[in-house]
Design a protein around this motif. Structure first.
Motif, PDB file in Angstrom:
ATOM      1  N   LYS A  49       0.866  -1.174   0.000  1.00  0.00           N
ATOM      2  CA  LYS A  49       0.000   0.000   0.000  1.00  0.00           C
ATOM      3  C   LYS A  49       0.901   1.222   0.000  1.00  0.00           C
ATOM      4  O   LYS A  49       1.946   1.219   0.643  1.00  0.00           O
ATOM      5  N   ALA A  57      -3.735   5.449   1.854  1.00  0.00           N
ATOM      6  CA  ALA A  57      -2.881   4.491   1.146  1.00  0.00           C
ATOM      7  C   ALA A  57      -3.727   3.549   0.297  1.00  0.00           C
ATOM      8  O   ALA A  57      -4.720   2.999   0.760  1.00  0.00           O
ATOM      9  N   ALA A  58      -3.316   3.385  -0.959  1.00  0.00           N
ATOM     10  CA  ALA A  58      -4.021   2.522  -1.903  1.00  0.00           C
ATOM     11  C   ALA A  58      -3.181   1.270  -2.163  1.00  0.00           C
ATOM     12  O   ALA A  58      -1.952   1.305  -2.113  1.00  0.00           O
ATOM     13  N   VAL A  59      -3.846   0.193  -2.473  1.00  0.00           N
ATOM     14  CA  VAL A  59      -3.177  -1.068  -2.765  1.00  0.00           C
ATOM     15  C   VAL A  59      -2.484  -0.966  -4.124  1.00  0.00           C
ATOM     16  O   VAL A  59      -3.077  -0.502  -5.100  1.00  0.00           O
TER      17      VAL A  59
END
Length: 96
Positions: A49, A57-59
């Motif tokens: 992430k 936070a993005a994957v």
């Protein structure tokens, strides 16, 4: 690894600080991959992430880490959060 990296350092040029951060992350990945996987596992896989902070936070995929860091840098962020967690990976057999 769950860590917030600063992209500004009074003693380093911004480009050198970004290189330092990328190097630290790659060093961590290499160190984890050298460990022996758990019994039955074929390799180490990673859950990643990345974002400006922990909540946003993005994957992402492991192969996209450097591109995501470059995007954060181009957005003129002062720091970013990265989370890289190792997990056992298993190869799947292809059906012919």
């Amino acid at each position: 690894m769950k860590k917030e990296f600063k992209l500004t350092d009074p003693k380093k040029a911004p480009a050198r600080q970004v290189d330092y951060v990328k190097h630290e992350i790659n060093k961590y990945l290499a160190r984890e991959r050298r460990k022996t996987p758990k019994e039955g596992a074929d390799y180490w896989d990673f859950d990643c992430k990345l974002g400006k902070d922990k909540d946003s936070a993005a994957v992402i995929q492991v192969s996209e880490i450097n591109k995501a860091i470059d995007k954060v840098v181009s957005d003129n962020a002062e720091s970013f959060y990265i989370e890289v967690l190792a997990k056992p990976g298993y190869k799947t057999k292809k059906v012919k």
